[in-house]
Design an enzyme around this catalytic site. Structure first.
Site, PDB file in Angstrom:
ATOM      1  N   HIS A 101       0.874  -1.178   0.000  1.00 17.07           N
ATOM      2  CA  HIS A 101       0.000   0.000   0.000  1.00 17.07           C
ATOM      3  C   HIS A 101       0.910   1.227   0.000  1.00 17.07           C
ATOM      4  CE1 HIS A 101      -2.795  -2.889   2.004  1.00 17.07           C
ATOM      5  NE2 HIS A 101      -3.745  -2.185   1.417  1.00 17.07           N
ATOM      6  N   ASP A 104       2.123   2.324   3.380  1.00 18.62           N
ATOM      7  CA  ASP A 104       3.022   1.387   4.065  1.00 18.62           C
ATOM      8  C   ASP A 104       4.471   1.761   3.814  1.00 18.62           C
ATOM      9  OD1 ASP A 104       0.871  -0.307   4.815  1.00 18.62           O
ATOM     10  OD2 ASP A 104       0.913  -1.188   2.820  1.00 18.62           O
TER      11      ASP A 104
END
Length: 437
Positions: A101, A104
């Site tokens: 993501h 992240d």
């Protein structure tokens, strides 16, 4: 290059008799199974979110994970260092892919512009590490659920500014995925759903979700991104009802809004469980529609009603999964993506290796068993014979759309009655599977 795991050598295949916990017992990447190497069949990917950002926290306690490489800051420098550690881990594990993501890998800034700048700075290191190691990006995605701005959803929010922000975030995540040579891009609904219908215009929200996906399709063409788009079904949690509730719901949504040609499904085991299905059911639904793209490999605890994201160790699970994957031609752009996390109690860094080794070995065994079952042919032949009456002239006429109700009535008036003549033999077939496991 990181040297965080200097005491751990590259994980090697040592065979079923090995007692070394840091070795593969079944995953031999160069072994040929059903005409391809295990590496090419399974296309393993390590997820960035659970593996390198998970802390082991839960609603009843703070994080427990020991991650000595992480200084605890939200700085770009710490994020860049984390990338180098991540690639050291993935390289030693021998996985060919990873997935992320956007939030992240890079810290979110105070503004969208700052977030994009942070993302670019970390993406530069991702690109360097990909080049150094040969590890590739299976797919990227945008986190449209963690920030409080998404409290009412992202594309389905009641606030148009949130829709615009989500579109801008997806745009940037797609650009970085494209820059890094990603083989796909995934949309996961996150908070795209509702808690109560009393305050929800469901038709309008679903139209807005479709609108964002159409915008993404158009932008994909504009930037020349050739990767596969995926949607990941999940029925609930964090919302009570999510619009991408299971494979069938996703497919119907895509058909209704003219999006099916542009998307395939990324199926997750734990989400199938939460939907009241098996993983094999979801794979068959997607495969029958020509929409099986990739899988998130994990498992849930059937006694718990939430997304536990445990590593897959059941050989039955991996066998049934690979039976369906092989049936529909195997992975083209997707793979076996370990959307799984070590348990809160497994807090040492070496546990990350144990977990992934176990999952990779379980899928290697599942692949070999599934290939053996298909080569044996008895299971496929049983299914073929069970439907043999449909290969008759009458069955062919019905399936081709040439039969009429009047003709079928006349046929049955002449025949008189139908008696069941084919046993389902579930127990026999379960015993057959056990022969191979």
């Amino acid at each position: 290059m990181s040297n965080t795991f200097k005491k751990i050598s590259a994980i090697a295949y040592e065979g079923p008799k090995s007692k070394n916990p840091l070795a593969f017992k079944h995953y031999n990447p160069d072994e040929i199974v059903a005409g391809k190497t295990m590496r090419d069949h399974l296309r393993f990917a390590v997820v960035y979110w659970h593996t390198f950002r998970g802390t082991g926290s839960d609603p009843f306690g703070a994080g427990t994970m020991q991650r000595p490489w992480d200084d605890g800051s939200n700085s770009v420098k710490n994020a860049q260092n984390r990338v180098r550690v991540a690639f050291e881990f993935i390289e030693k594990l021998g996985a060919p892919y990873y997935a992320w993501h956007d939030r992240d890998v890079a810290p979110e800034g105070r503004t969208l512009a700052e977030s994009n700048k942070n993302f670019d700075a970390v993406a530069k290191v991702l690109k360097e590490e990909q080049k150094r190691t040969g590890i590739k990006l299976l797919w990227g995605t945008a986190n449209l659920f963690s920030n409080p701005r998404f409290v009412h959803g992202a594309s389905t929010s009641c606030n148009v500014d949130v829709f615009a922000y989500a579109a801008a975030q997806v745009k940037k995540a797609m650009e970085v995925t494209h820059e890094l040579g990603g083989e796909g891009y995934t949309f996961w609904g996150g908070r795209e759903g509702y808690m109560t219908l009393l305050n929800t215009d469901m038709k309008r929200e679903q139209q807005h979700l479709a609108k964002l996906l159409h915008l993404a399709v158009a932008y994909k063409k504009q930037i020349g991104f050739k990767g596969q788009f995926y949607i990941e079904p999940k029925p609930k949690e964090p919302t009570k009802h999510q619009y991408d509730s299971d494979a069938a719901a996703c497919l119907n949504f895509l058909r209704e809004h003219g999006l099916l040609p542009h998307f395939k499904l990324n199926i997750e085991t734990n989400h199938a469980t939460l939907a009241g299905h098996t993983m094999q059911h979801e794979l068959e639904v997607a495969g029958a529609a020509g929409a099986l793209g990739s899988i998130d490999a994990n498992t849930g605890d059937e006694l718990l009603g939430w997304d536990t994201d445990q590593f897959p160790t059941s050989i039955y699970l991996t066998t049934y999964t690979m039976l369906s994957v092989l049936k529909y031609g195997g992975f083209k752009t997707g793979g076996v993506n370990f959307d799984a996390k070590v348990r809160r109690e497994s807090f040492e860094p070496v546990d990350l290796f144990y977990a992934h080794i176990g999952g990779m070995d379980a899928f290697a065994r599942g692949l070999k068993i599934a290939a053996a079952i298909r080569k044996d042919g008895r299971l496929a032949e049983f299914v073929k014979q069970r439907y043999a009456s449909w290969d008759s002239s009458l069955g062919s006429k019905i399936e081709s759309g040439k039969a009429t109700m009047k003709e079928l009535e006349a046929y049955m008036l002449k025949k008189g009655e139908v008696t069941p003549n084919t046993s389902g033999r579930q127990e026999f077939l379960e015993n057959l599977i056990n022969e191979f496991i």
